[in-house]
Scaffold this motif. Structure first.
Motif, short mmCIF file in Angstrom:
data_model
loop_
_atom_site.label_atom_id
_atom_site.label_comp_id
_atom_site.label_asym_id
_atom_site.label_seq_id
_atom_site.Cartn_x
_atom_site.Cartn_y
_atom_site.Cartn_z
N CYS A 1 -12.16 6.97 -27.31
CA CYS A 1 -10.83 6.73 -26.77
C CYS A 1 -10.20 8.00 -26.23
O CYS A 1 -10.56 9.09 -26.65
CB CYS A 1 -9.93 6.15 -27.85
SG CYS A 1 -10.77 4.97 -28.87
N PRO A 2 -9.26 7.86 -25.33
CA PRO A 2 -8.66 9.04 -24.72
C PRO A 2 -7.68 9.72 -25.66
O PRO A 2 -6.90 9.10 -26.34
CB PRO A 2 -7.92 8.47 -23.50
CG PRO A 2 -7.59 7.07 -23.90
CD PRO A 2 -8.72 6.61 -24.78
N CYS B 1 -8.43 -4.88 -15.39
CA CYS B 1 -9.57 -4.27 -16.07
C CYS B 1 -10.81 -5.12 -15.86
O CYS B 1 -10.71 -6.33 -15.81
CB CYS B 1 -9.29 -4.13 -17.56
SG CYS B 1 -7.93 -3.02 -17.93
N MET C 1 -12.67 10.35 -19.73
CA MET C 1 -11.87 9.15 -19.60
C MET C 1 -11.08 9.18 -18.30
O MET C 1 -10.74 10.25 -17.79
CB MET C 1 -10.89 9.03 -20.78
CG MET C 1 -11.56 8.85 -22.12
SD MET C 1 -12.48 7.32 -22.26
CE MET C 1 -11.16 6.11 -22.11
N PRO D 1 -3.70 8.39 -27.75
CA PRO D 1 -3.28 7.31 -26.85
C PRO D 1 -2.24 6.41 -27.51
O PRO D 1 -2.20 6.27 -28.73
CB PRO D 1 -4.58 6.53 -26.60
CG PRO D 1 -5.42 6.80 -27.82
CD PRO D 1 -5.10 8.21 -28.21
N ASN E 1 -5.71 -1.12 -23.03
CA ASN E 1 -6.31 -1.08 -21.71
C ASN E 1 -7.71 -0.47 -21.74
O ASN E 1 -8.60 -0.90 -20.99
CB ASN E 1 -5.42 -0.29 -20.75
CG ASN E 1 -4.11 -1.02 -20.46
OD1 ASN E 1 -4.02 -2.24 -20.57
ND2 ASN E 1 -3.08 -0.26 -20.09
N ALA E 2 -7.89 0.54 -22.61
CA ALA E 2 -9.21 1.16 -22.73
C ALA E 2 -10.22 0.16 -23.29
O ALA E 2 -11.38 0.12 -22.85
CB ALA E 2 -9.13 2.40 -23.61
N ARG F 1 -11.21 -2.19 -20.60
CA ARG F 1 -12.07 -1.53 -19.63
C ARG F 1 -13.51 -1.46 -20.12
O ARG F 1 -14.45 -1.44 -19.33
CB ARG F 1 -11.53 -0.11 -19.36
CG ARG F 1 -12.24 0.63 -18.24
CD ARG F 1 -11.49 1.90 -17.85
NE ARG F 1 -11.31 2.80 -18.96
CZ ARG F 1 -10.12 3.07 -19.52
NH1 ARG F 1 -9.03 2.49 -19.08
NH2 ARG F 1 -10.04 3.91 -20.53
N LYS F 2 -13.69 -1.44 -21.44
CA LYS F 2 -15.03 -1.36 -22.01
C LYS F 2 -15.65 -2.73 -22.28
O LYS F 2 -16.72 -2.83 -22.86
CB LYS F 2 -14.99 -0.53 -23.31
CG LYS F 2 -14.68 0.93 -23.07
CD LYS F 2 -14.54 1.67 -24.39
CE LYS F 2 -14.19 3.12 -24.15
NZ LYS F 2 -15.31 3.85 -23.53
#
Length: 258
Positions: free
Chosen positions: A25-26, A45, A60, A99, A106-107, A110-111
């Motif tokens: 994660c960011p 996404c 990221m 984050p 959202n991450a 996206r994955k």
């Protein structure tokens, strides 16, 4: 499942390697640029980013604080400042920023994760963020124990960059699995700036069971990578210290065995 989920379900949501995203994660730098980059990317996404958009320090894309389409409930966008100092390109020091719940959501999308396949609620997202942050804080404290060997050389190590390698098991993790132990659920490689010298650390995350009151459940195996003589020497030194004080200490101090 009701309004809450078990600790095991939370861990599966956060750390599964296939359908659900791993915790790569960011921890983006908190700056005024976040506002600009947020507005420049759509919330759909997965997002297709140009390679130039990827942050080389955490691999990221830019922060996305916008709600995703059909998101079932609003999520906070507040972000927590970590205790982990960041080595900046200009030599200054800032602190990595975790984050927000919205960014994490959202991450995950996206994955490849899809919320409609899960029974998830706002409390779950709050718990996931707490677990994520606690794991990173715990990892940094373990890194500092190793860096204490070089306190005279450098009294203020900083985290320069990091990356997740959930499916790339370390040689030690593979060897342990051959002996019958479980494989880690995640792996991170952290690059630490030791006052101008880059030092790579390997972090294997093992499932430690139930969550505690500090949102920690992972057992961390943190050590310098076998990619320099200095790192090899540090690991040999620590192995000796552990043998000297943990094994021989019980013989020299019989009270320890009582």
């Amino acid at each position: 499942m009701g309004n809450s989920v078990s600790a095991e379900a939370l861990k599966q949501k956060t750390f599964a390697k296939d359908a659900n995203p791993p915790p790569e994660c960011p921890m983006h730098k908190n700056s005024e640029n976040d506002k600009n980059t947020t507005d420049s990317h759509p919330s759909e996404c997965p997002i297709q980013h140009d390679k130039n958009d990827i942050n080389p320090y955490n691999m990221m894309p830019p922060a996305n604080q916008k709600p995703s389409p059909d998101q079932p409930f609003p999520l906070p966008t507040q972000r927590q400042v970590s205790s982990i100092p960041r080595a900046m390109p200009d030599g200054t020091t800032e602190f990595w920023v975790y984050p927000s719940q919205q960014m994490f959501w959202n991450a995950m999308l996206r994955k490849g994760w899809r919320w409609k396949d899960e029974d998830i609620n706002p409390k779950d997202m709050d718990d996931i963020i707490r677990i994520h942050n606690a794991n990173n804080e715990q990892a940094w404290q373990e890194v500092l124990k190793w860096e204490a060997l070089h306190a005279k050389e450098c009294g203020h190590p900083r985290l320069k960059s990091f990356g997740g390698k959930a499916t790339q098991y370390s040689p030690r993790a593979r060897f342990r699995s051959w002996l019958g132990y479980e494989l880690p659920f995640d792996r991170h490689d952290w690059i630490v700036d030791r006052c101008g010298k880059d030092v790579r650390y390997v972090i294997d995350y093992y499932d430690g069971g139930e969550l505690d009151n500090k949102y920690q459940f992972a057992l961390l195996d943190v050590r310098p990578a076998f990619d320099s003589f200095e790192n090899v020497w540090d690991r040999m030194k620590v192995t000796y210290i552990r043998y000297r004080f943990e094994l021989l200490g019980s013989k020299e101090n019989p009270k320890l065995t009582n």
